[in-house]
Write an enzyme that holds these catalytic residues in place. Sequence first.
Site: not given
Length: 281
Positions: A30-31, A37, A153
């Site tokens: 989601m940036g 990341h 998740q």
Amino acid sequence: MQIIERIHEMRSWSETQRCQGRRLVLVPTMGFLHEGHLSLVCDARKRGDQVVVSIFVNPAQFAPQEDFAAYPRDFERDRQLLQKERVDVLFHPSVDEIYPEGYQTQIKVERLSVPLCGVVRPGHFRGVATVVAKLLNIVRPHVAVFGRKDYQQLQVIRRLVADLNYDIEIVGHPTVREADGLALSSRNVYLNAEGRKAALCLSRSLGLAESLARQGEKRGKAIVDAVQAEIGKEPLAKMEYVILCDPETLQEVDRIDQDAVLALAVSIGKARLIDNTVIKP
Ligand code: PAF
């Protein structure tokens, strides 16, 4: 690095690469990228020939009272970071591209979405499952890499991929931490200096649980109580849950006879933080 915003262009890039026999790896995000990341991107690079990173802040996984509008965004900085990492494609669709007028399909991974974060975020995993299913269909990777910090998740996505027969390998990448133990998260930006210190109670309490298990503690309740007491010492921490659960089903366990996951969620100011560790018997 190519930036692609439209689904048909993403699909046709993918189709061309696949026809040329290339192995594609997707890192969905989601940036507001951080070292966590970037470490997913490094992992992705080793697993295939072409790396696609998607940046899409998915409105469907935020409840109306949650932080969708305020969720941190910095596309230009993200673009530069990914360019430096030699990512091949940055897929950056708009909300209308992903959910056009008339959109009405949702994917629900039934039981895994209910406990842990599902209790206070009832529609969250439906939103995650739906957007991940769409991204997998659009990008058509051979492999997709997710962080293990979002343990529930990851399990929801593994189930979705198995249940819907996606021919895609799902990789769970270890949580990346600051030197003092804080798990990296885009939401750490919500912490002020005091909150940042207070947030260490998450990793500290997980360390305590690991060390109790190493000393031979097998009773789930003893471990959960000790973790809750440790978090309880931090006045700024508002505990949401501390649960010891089966790594696959996420059902609570009361003894550690095989690997179990200790998962917790704690709010500090407006930062809702989650973390977890695998407890070995
Ligand atoms: O973990 C995230 O950043 C998001 O939940 C994901 C997997 C990109 C889906 O929006």
